[in-house]
Motif scaffolding. Sequence first.
Motif, short mmCIF file in Angstrom:
data_model
loop_
_atom_site.label_atom_id
_atom_site.label_comp_id
_atom_site.label_asym_id
_atom_site.label_seq_id
_atom_site.Cartn_x
_atom_site.Cartn_y
_atom_site.Cartn_z
N CYS A 82 65.93 -26.56 34.42
CA CYS A 82 65.67 -25.53 34.16
C CYS A 82 65.60 -24.32 35.17
N CYS A 103 57.22 -27.69 31.70
CA CYS A 103 58.59 -26.86 31.65
C CYS A 103 57.66 -25.93 29.99
N CYS A 113 60.73 -26.36 34.92
CA CYS A 113 61.23 -27.77 35.42
C CYS A 113 62.33 -27.33 36.79
N CYS A 167 61.67 -26.26 28.45
CA CYS A 167 61.68 -27.70 27.68
C CYS A 167 60.75 -28.84 27.94
ZN LIG Z 1 62.93 -27.51 32.40
#
Ligand SMILES: [Zn+2]
Length: 134
Positions: free
Chosen positions: A100, A65, A97, A68
């Motif tokens: 997110c 991601c 992801c 994050c």
């Molecule tokens: Zn993420």
Amino acid sequence: MKSNKQRRLEIKTRRRKRAEVLKASPYGIYNYRPLIYIEADHLELGHNSYYQALPSYYADKPFKCRDCGANEIWKAASQKWWYEVAKGYIDSTAVHCRDCRIKRKREKEQQELHMEVMAKQSPHPNEVFFRKRY
Ligand SMILES: [Zn+2]
């Protein structure tokens, strides 16, 4: 003899276990071997220019991601949907992801709501500016 239901449950359990191992390992995405392959439909990929290389199948694809850094798998079925139903370009790929993506979507909705409220409350700054001067 196993029933279809039992077999499906076994496959699901195996996939979940693999996903857990992948999430736990920082190098998980580099030694990931896809389990699922789904054939691509080139007729549905016609929105891409003809000289772009089109895939003959989609495979579960691991990625990190962008926000994050979590390891996540872009599922073959989701890729098929993105490229063939949502008509995403073949160069585009998953970068966020699930968590997110949901977060970003919520932020965007709040921003839009905020803009709507602001638009109702006060005139556009340009309007104020022109009213004052002329
Ligand atoms: Zn993420």
